[in-house]
Design an enzyme around this catalytic site. Structure first.
Site, PDB file in Angstrom:
ATOM      1  CG  ASP A   1      -2.337   0.410   0.762  1.00 58.00           C
ATOM      2  OD1 ASP A   1      -2.636   1.676   0.575  1.00 58.00           O
ATOM      3  OD2 ASP A   1      -3.343  -0.414   0.919  1.00 58.00           O
TER       4      ASP A   1
ATOM      5  CG  HIS B   1      -5.504   3.627   1.009  1.00 56.95           C
ATOM      6  ND1 HIS B   1      -4.733   2.589   0.644  1.00 56.95           N
ATOM      7  CD2 HIS B   1      -6.689   3.873   0.285  1.00 56.95           C
ATOM      8  CE1 HIS B   1      -5.957   1.683  -0.051  1.00 56.95           C
ATOM      9  NE2 HIS B   1      -7.054   2.566  -0.107  1.00 56.95           N
TER      10      HIS B   1
ATOM     11  CG  ASN C   1      -5.064  -0.225  22.492  1.00 57.57           C
ATOM     12  OD1 ASN C   1      -6.083  -0.288  22.207  1.00 57.57           O
ATOM     13  ND2 ASN C   1      -3.961   0.369  21.752  1.00 57.57           N
TER      14      ASN C   1
ATOM     15  CB  VAL D   1     -10.295   0.920  15.456  1.00 57.67           C
ATOM     16  CG1 VAL D   1     -11.349   2.248  15.363  1.00 57.67           C
ATOM     17  CG2 VAL D   1      -9.093   1.330  14.775  1.00 57.67           C
TER      18      VAL D   1
ATOM     19  CB  ALA E   1      -9.941  -7.860  -7.719  1.00 58.56           C
TER      20      ALA E   1
ATOM     21  CB  SER F   1      -9.391   0.436  -0.160  1.00 58.91           C
ATOM     22  OG  SER F   1      -8.686   0.399  -1.230  1.00 58.91           O
TER      23      SER F   1
END
Length: 470
Positions: free
Chosen positions: A180, A227, A241, A245, A334, A403
């Site tokens: 990426d 990204h 933690n 997220v 893909a 993505s």
């Protein structure tokens, strides 16, 4: 040189944290209660819907040590104990089952012995748990904050899968290589981020994962450098933690960050040669999954195809985003043979309006990725670090697109690899991984032009006895 652009929409927003209001206690129940109406259904009347079990239960699932539940098949408790050494009757259960004690660590062996002695069915005394909810503040659903991650993960039954993960003992940590834009392993919420690799020719050095400096008179747009960190965080952000997220891997999956995007011919992109080099690098480092949240409309790229075939031969499964044009036909890579393609689902489970689909059958599943209209996006990691040529001081942003659906599939596939290894002592083949994810998805093994094989079902991936753990 062929250019490949992001396959994901990436939208930055300010963080919104809200406190839960105090709730008043529920009203008392009414003085009269409703009695359920008996249906008269039984095992016999249900026919093929339900059958009296026979054989052996699943001993890979969490269970009480030293106990078995037995359908005796006509034998008395005393008869069972007399026929199998070490079996002690404990109690009789409604429905005809017996609870018996056996030496701890010998549950499966004693179950097999009981079957040989004439029992009809023997299973462990399974353990059930409250559905796990991590304490990361941007995860729990909140009516005041639609970008929370939990409602999206509910679509794929991720919390039920986490319950299985949390009680399992894994002997290996699968690697998901994320090819990426840029990465910050020192992020406050980064979990299992391995030392990464810069596959580009940006001049920063092979270990430098910073965003590539733009050429004169050029600048980043749309939070593009963030990204990669967002994609990687969905795999391996630290869970429980108290920050941001949780990554779907729950600390059991590692990310190998590989930078492939840099400035080429005035644009922030990557090339056939760079991408192929990165795919081979990831395969050579033992990545179980190679996440490709990027795409191109150019179908025939022999260099990239050859690298994908090399990865498959090494046991690495490429997982690629379907594309965000909302049209019939997957982006590449893909669409290449052997690649597991991932489209995006919105909150109601339908295909996202931007997600590409395929009327030609492909190895395609859906995972949560948001929507354009109405707008749906969720929190992901940002780089959280400023650079002289790019400001990314915020640690989190929001994202939507195929993505961000792709790494969810990559991570669940990696958890399957770890779970399979724990059960069988070896890792599954790439074919087995694809079969497990496709056959357990929501369409029940049937292909649909709009949704492929349907929504990923993380809980089934870790428990299915037909396609995943036969």
């Amino acid at each position: 040189m062929k250019r490949l652009a992001f396959a994901g929409l990436f939208l930055g927003t300010a963080l919104l944290l809200t406190a839960c209001p105090n709730e008043s206690p529920p009203p008392p129940p009414p003085s009269t209660s409703c009695t359920p109406t008996p249906t008269g259904l039984s095992v016999q009347s249900l026919g093929s819907q339900q059958q009296t079990p026979q054989g052996l239960g699943d001993f890979s699932a969490p269970h009480v040590p030293g106990e078995l539940l037995v359908l005796p098949g006509g034998l008395t408790p005393q008869g069972l104990a007399a026929r199998v050494e070490g079996v002690r009757p404990l109690s009789a259960l409604e429905g005809g089952f017996l609870r018996v004690g056996v030496p701890k660590g010998q549950e499966r062996a004693k179950a097999e012995a009981l079957l040989r002695a004439g029992a009809r069915f023997v299973q462990p005394n399974y353990l059930y748990f409250p559905l796990y909810v991590p304490n990361d503040p941007l995860y729990p659903a909140s009516p005041a904050d639609p970008a929370r991650l939990q409602p999206y993960l509910v679509l794929i039954h991720m919390q039920a899968a986490w319950d299985l993960v949390r009680v399992a003992s894994y002997g290996c940590t699968p690697i998901v290589a994320v090819l990426d834009t840029a990465f910050n392993p020192a992020h406050e919420d980064a979990g299992l981020f391995l030392s990464g690799y810069n596959a580009t020719d940006d001049g920063l050095g092979a270990s430098n994962l910073d965003p590539s400096p733009p050429p004169p008179n050029s600048a980043y747009a749309n939070s593009d450098p963030d990204h990669g960190q967002g994609v990687a965080g969905l795999v391996a952000a630290a869970a429980d933690n108290g920050k941001g997220v949780p990554g779907l891997g729950l600390g059991r999956v590692a990310v190998l960050p590989v930078k492939v995007f840099y400035w080429v011919n005035g644009g922030y992109t990557t090339t056939s040669t760079t991408l192929a080099k990165a795919i081979r690098y990831a395969a050579d480092r033992g990545a179980a999954l190679i996440n490709l949240s990027l795409g191109s409309a150019t179908p025939l790229d022999g260099v990239v195809q050859d690298a994908l075939n090399y990865a498959l031969s090494k046991g690495s499964l490429p997982v690629a985003a379907a594309g965000n044009n909302g049209t019939d036909g997957l982006m590449y890579p893909a669409a290449y043979p052997g690649v597991l393609a991932v489209g995006s689902a919105r909150l109601d489970g339908a295909r996202s309006d931007f997600s590409n689909y395929s009327s030609t059958p492909k190895d395609l599943v859906l995972a949560p990725g948001g929507n354009r209209t109405p707008a749906q996006a969720f929190y992901v990691l940002a780089l959280g670090q400023d650079y002289s040529y790019y400001e990314s001081s915020r640690p989190y942003t929001t994202g939507a697109g195929t993505s961000f659906a792709a790494p969810m599939v990559s991570t669940v596939a990696a958890l399957y690899v770890a779970h399979y290894h724990a059960v069988y002592g070896r890792t599954p083949t790439v074919g087995q991984v694809k079969q497990c994810l496709i056959q357990t998805a929501s369409n029940g093994g049937s292909y649909n032009a709009q949704t492929g094989y349907g929504l990923l079902r993380a809980d089934r991936v870790l428990s299915d006895r037909t396609y995943c753990f036969p």
